[in-house]
Write a protein that holds these residues in place. Structure first.
Motif, PDB file in Angstrom:
ATOM      1  N   ASP A 219      35.022   8.993  -2.704  1.00 27.18           N
ATOM      2  CA  ASP A 219      34.157   7.823  -2.586  1.00 27.18           C
ATOM      3  C   ASP A 219      34.564   6.704  -3.532  1.00 27.18           C
ATOM      4  OD1 ASP A 219      32.721   9.081  -0.633  1.00 27.18           O
ATOM      5  OD2 ASP A 219      30.906   9.398  -1.827  1.00 27.18           O
ATOM      6  N   ALA A 220      35.032   7.045  -4.750  1.00 25.94           N
ATOM      7  CA  ALA A 220      35.430   6.002  -5.693  1.00 25.94           C
ATOM      8  C   ALA A 220      36.597   5.191  -5.148  1.00 25.94           C
ATOM      9  CB  ALA A 220      35.792   6.620  -7.041  1.00 25.94           C
ATOM     10  N   ALA A 221      37.568   5.858  -4.553  1.00 27.64           N
ATOM     11  CA  ALA A 221      38.723   5.149  -4.000  1.00 27.64           C
ATOM     12  C   ALA A 221      38.320   4.314  -2.793  1.00 27.64           C
ATOM     13  CB  ALA A 221      39.813   6.147  -3.628  1.00 27.64           C
ATOM     14  N   PHE A 222      37.440   4.852  -1.953  1.00 29.60           N
ATOM     15  CA  PHE A 222      36.993   4.094  -0.779  1.00 29.60           C
ATOM     16  C   PHE A 222      36.215   2.860  -1.212  1.00 29.60           C
ATOM     17  CE2 PHE A 222      34.273   2.872   2.685  1.00 29.60           C
ATOM     18  CZ  PHE A 222      35.036   3.086   3.819  1.00 29.60           C
ATOM     19  N   ALA A 223      35.308   3.038  -2.169  1.00 29.29           N
ATOM     20  CA  ALA A 223      34.518   1.904  -2.649  1.00 29.29           C
ATOM     21  C   ALA A 223      35.409   0.848  -3.291  1.00 29.29           C
ATOM     22  CB  ALA A 223      33.464   2.392  -3.640  1.00 29.29           C
ATOM     23  N   MET A 225      38.352   0.090  -2.549  1.00 28.75           N
ATOM     24  CA  MET A 225      39.107  -0.630  -1.533  1.00 28.75           C
ATOM     25  C   MET A 225      38.228  -1.549  -0.693  1.00 28.75           C
ATOM     26  SD  MET A 225      41.751   0.831   1.339  1.00 28.75           S
ATOM     27  CE  MET A 225      42.996   1.136   0.074  1.00 28.75           C
ATOM     28  N   TYR A 226      37.060  -1.075  -0.284  1.00 29.46           N
ATOM     29  CA  TYR A 226      36.283  -1.812   0.715  1.00 29.46           C
ATOM     30  C   TYR A 226      35.005  -2.470   0.188  1.00 29.46           C
ATOM     31  CZ  TYR A 226      39.261   0.201   4.343  1.00 29.46           C
ATOM     32  OH  TYR A 226      40.333   0.538   5.137  1.00 29.46           O
ATOM     33  N   LEU A 227      34.510  -2.054  -0.973  1.00 27.56           N
ATOM     34  CA  LEU A 227      33.207  -2.536  -1.425  1.00 27.56           C
ATOM     35  C   LEU A 227      33.233  -3.154  -2.820  1.00 27.56           C
ATOM     36  CD1 LEU A 227      31.008   0.422  -0.128  1.00 27.56           C
ATOM     37  CD2 LEU A 227      31.053  -1.901   0.786  1.00 27.56           C
ATOM     38  N   HIS A 228      34.406  -3.495  -3.311  1.00 26.52           N
ATOM     39  CA  HIS A 228      34.472  -4.062  -4.652  1.00 26.52           C
ATOM     40  C   HIS A 228      33.795  -5.433  -4.687  1.00 26.52           C
ATOM     41  CE1 HIS A 228      35.911  -5.079  -8.616  1.00 26.52           C
ATOM     42  NE2 HIS A 228      36.422  -3.867  -8.724  1.00 26.52           N
ATOM     43  N   PRO A 229      32.991  -5.707  -5.724  1.00 29.07           N
ATOM     44  CA  PRO A 229      32.246  -6.978  -5.749  1.00 29.07           C
ATOM     45  C   PRO A 229      33.082  -8.195  -6.122  1.00 29.07           C
ATOM     46  CG  PRO A 229      31.792  -5.717  -7.739  1.00 29.07           C
ATOM     47  CD  PRO A 229      32.615  -4.826  -6.851  1.00 29.07           C
ATOM     48  N   GLN A 230      34.281  -8.000  -6.660  1.00 29.32           N
ATOM     49  CA  GLN A 230      35.094  -9.141  -7.100  1.00 29.32           C
ATOM     50  C   GLN A 230      36.558  -8.831  -6.849  1.00 29.32           C
ATOM     51  OE1 GLN A 230      34.293 -12.243  -8.460  1.00 29.32           O
ATOM     52  NE2 GLN A 230      36.473 -12.670  -8.288  1.00 29.32           N
ATOM     53  N   GLU A 231      37.193  -9.610  -5.982  1.00 28.04           N
ATOM     54  CA  GLU A 231      38.593  -9.331  -5.675  1.00 28.04           C
ATOM     55  C   GLU A 231      39.304 -10.613  -5.264  1.00 28.04           C
ATOM     56  OE1 GLU A 231      39.520  -5.845  -3.197  1.00 28.04           O
ATOM     57  OE2 GLU A 231      40.822  -7.160  -2.020  1.00 28.04           O
ATOM     58  N   THR A 232      40.513 -10.769  -5.781  1.00 30.64           N
ATOM     59  CA  THR A 232      41.402 -11.865  -5.399  1.00 30.64           C
ATOM     60  C   THR A 232      42.731 -11.250  -4.982  1.00 30.64           C
ATOM     61  OG1 THR A 232      40.399 -13.338  -7.028  1.00 30.64           O
ATOM     62  CG2 THR A 232      42.553 -13.974  -6.168  1.00 30.64           C
ATOM     63  N   SER A 233      43.342 -11.770  -3.940  1.00 25.22           N
ATOM     64  CA  SER A 233      44.693 -11.349  -3.592  1.00 25.22           C
ATOM     65  C   SER A 233      45.581 -12.582  -3.472  1.00 25.22           C
ATOM     66  CB  SER A 233      44.712 -10.515  -2.305  1.00 25.22           C
ATOM     67  OG  SER A 233      44.250 -11.283  -1.210  1.00 25.22           O
ATOM     68  N   TYR A 234      46.886 -12.354  -3.485  1.00 31.16           N
ATOM     69  CA  TYR A 234      47.834 -13.452  -3.666  1.00 31.16           C
ATOM     70  C   TYR A 234      48.915 -13.445  -2.597  1.00 31.16           C
ATOM     71  CZ  TYR A 234      45.791 -14.037  -8.285  1.00 31.16           C
ATOM     72  OH  TYR A 234      44.908 -14.264  -9.310  1.00 31.16           O
ATOM     73  N   THR A 235      49.415 -14.631  -2.311  1.00 29.45           N
ATOM     74  CA  THR A 235      50.727 -14.793  -1.695  1.00 29.45           C
ATOM     75  C   THR A 235      51.730 -14.951  -2.835  1.00 29.45           C
ATOM     76  OG1 THR A 235      50.544 -17.196  -1.635  1.00 29.45           O
ATOM     77  CG2 THR A 235      49.716 -15.967   0.286  1.00 29.45           C
ATOM     78  N   LEU A 236      52.999 -14.853  -2.529  1.00 29.59           N
ATOM     79  CA  LEU A 236      54.009 -15.074  -3.568  1.00 29.59           C
ATOM     80  C   LEU A 236      53.889 -16.463  -4.169  1.00 29.59           C
ATOM     81  CD1 LEU A 236      57.368 -13.450  -2.382  1.00 29.59           C
ATOM     82  CD2 LEU A 236      56.168 -13.049  -4.539  1.00 29.59           C
ATOM     83  N   GLU A 237      53.606 -17.454  -3.324  1.00 23.20           N
ATOM     84  CA  GLU A 237      53.497 -18.819  -3.837  1.00 23.20           C
ATOM     85  C   GLU A 237      52.370 -18.916  -4.855  1.00 23.20           C
ATOM     86  OE1 GLU A 237      52.924 -23.416  -2.184  1.00 23.20           O
ATOM     87  OE2 GLU A 237      52.976 -21.717  -0.792  1.00 23.20           O
ATOM     88  N   ARG A 238      51.204 -18.364  -4.530  1.00 23.32           N
ATOM     89  CA  ARG A 238      50.079 -18.427  -5.465  1.00 23.32           C
ATOM     90  C   ARG A 238      50.334 -17.561  -6.696  1.00 23.32           C
ATOM     91  NH1 ARG A 238      46.958 -17.755  -0.775  1.00 23.32           N
ATOM     92  NH2 ARG A 238      46.201 -15.734  -1.488  1.00 23.32           N
ATOM     93  N   LEU A 239      51.048 -16.464  -6.508  1.00 23.99           N
ATOM     94  CA  LEU A 239      51.377 -15.603  -7.639  1.00 23.99           C
ATOM     95  C   LEU A 239      52.226 -16.358  -8.658  1.00 23.99           C
ATOM     96  CD1 LEU A 239      51.342 -12.593  -8.738  1.00 23.99           C
ATOM     97  CD2 LEU A 239      53.626 -12.440  -7.742  1.00 23.99           C
TER      98      LEU A 239
END
Length: 398
Positions: A219-223, A225-239
């Motif tokens: 459940d910790a791994a599932f949460a 991945m899918y239920l985290h309250p704060q997440e940002t992801s990047y493209t290479l340009e933004r990275l």
């Protein structure tokens, strides 16, 4: 005054509920290795040379969670003093118990503080921060804090989410937020059922079953991945926009094989790709490889001199050590630094054993005093061991 990121309360509560990573506790040192958490191999990857011996080594695990990375950092760097920080008291309690059971508790200090407090803990030759900045409201402020805490000549290893390989996760996250699903035990069960009951040919369901099901059994791994309250992801340009503002140098990816176009292209397209500058070639791979779900890479604080070992004079004056991250030594069939199968011929075995027996002697003691073709072959054999990451080379200290 205690410093905290805007997302700290939510993220702290989340990891108090779901300590992460959820790896089980065990007695004794952790199994195997991850060369990125061994200072000598990580430094050699970044600069081409092993670090100088005898220097006090301080390592920071910035956002250690339940202590999986901290455990490896302690055991792969027996000469180091390791510091670990995290904002979750419950995750830190798990980390402390993990290190107690592994026998590493005497060489680590834990602090329940924000990553923004890292500079107050000292200066570090190696900082590891895996999966942390992308859970901050202000990742740039977090990276600036790590840059300040990094010693001159130090290296920083980061892991951040990539947009391209997480498209289905982003869609599922958005759907769950629209439905008002909370990051708790009930929410996890609801989210599991939602994905499992999507139409059979739905791409989100298929992608989860094919790629993520094994990673989210708990459940910790599932949460996470899918239920985290704060997440940002990047493209290479933004990275690179993020990195360019921190005052550190980009030293390369820690999974460089992923960023080669050879597995994606052939013929004229491959030749064109190889002629591109590095960043454009990486962006091409990013565009074509839909499985890249994260970026893992090193940054460094100058001065960081690099070595290519093209000079015979430098090579014979250098000392060498066998890469400590090899599984199966002293056998001829090994698992290499990335746990890839490697076969050693008798000449490689003999040379590595000679290096093992005299790690503090300059390599000239292995060479033929008369020079000639045999010495040139030996020099190339040493360089091949270095390129294969079987041996680390260290220049003479002047």
């Amino acid at each position: 005054m205690t410093m905290a990121d805007g997302a700290t309360p939510q993220v702290r509560d989340f990891y108090n509920r779901f300590p992460y990573p959820p790896d089980p506790l065990q007695d004794g040192p952790p199994p195997g290795y991850n060369w990125r958490w061994c200072y000598a191999t990580a430094y050699s990857h970044c600069t081409g040379r092993a670090p100088d011996p005898g220097q006090p080594l301080r390592i920071l695990d910035a956002g250690c969670g339940s202590g999986v990375s901290s455990d490896y950092l302690v055991h792969l760097n027996p000469e180091a003093q390791v510091t670990a920080l995290d904002i979750s008291p419950r995750a830190l309690a798990v980390a402390q118990e993990r290190l107690r059971r592994s026998g590493g508790e005497q060489r680590i200090r834990f602090h329940c503080v924000s990553l923004l407090e890292a500079p107050s803990l000292g200066r570090f030759q190696l900082i590891n921060s895996v999966g942390v900045l992308h859970h901050m409201a202000d990742p740039a402020a977090g990276l600036a804090a790590l840059a300040t805490a990094l010693a001159d000549g130090g290296i920083l290893h980061l892991f951040l989410y990539a947009d391209g390989g997480r498209w289905e996760i982003h869609r599922a996250q958005h759907a769950l937020r629209l439905l008002g699903i909370q990051p708790d035990g009930t929410g996890v069960q609801f989210a599991r059922q939602l994905i499992a009951r999507l139409p059979e040919h739905n791409s989100i369901r298929q992608r989860h079953q094919q790629r993520w099901a094994m990673d989210t059994v708990g459940d910790a791994a599932f949460a996470d991945m899918y239920l985290h309250p704060q997440e940002t992801s990047y493209t290479l340009e933004r990275l690179f926009q993020l990195v360019e503002g921190c005052g550190l140098e980009f030293l390369g990816f820690s999974n460089p094989g992923i960023w080669q176009p050879d597995a994606l292209l052939q013929g004229e397209a491959l030749e064109r790709a190889k002629a591109l500058p590095d960043r454009q070639r990486w962006q091409l791979v990013e565009a074509l490889n839909t499985d890249i779900s994260h970026f893992e890479f090193f940054l460094g604080k100058p001065p960081l001199p690099t070595h290519a070992w093209s000079s015979d004079e430098d090579l014979w004056a250098a000392t060498a050590q066998r890469n400590p991250c090899l599984w199966g030594w002293p056998g001829s069939r090994l698992l290499g630094p990335d746990l890839e199968p490697m076969d050693l011929d008798p000449g490689d075995m003999t040379l590595l054993k000679a290096i093992d027996e005299a790690p503090s002697q300059p390599l000239r003691h292995l060479a033929d005093p008369a020079g000639g073709r045999g010495q040139r072959r030996l020099g190339e054999q040493i360089r091949t061991l270095w390129r294969r990451r079987l041996a680390l080379l260290r220049p003479t200290i002047h």
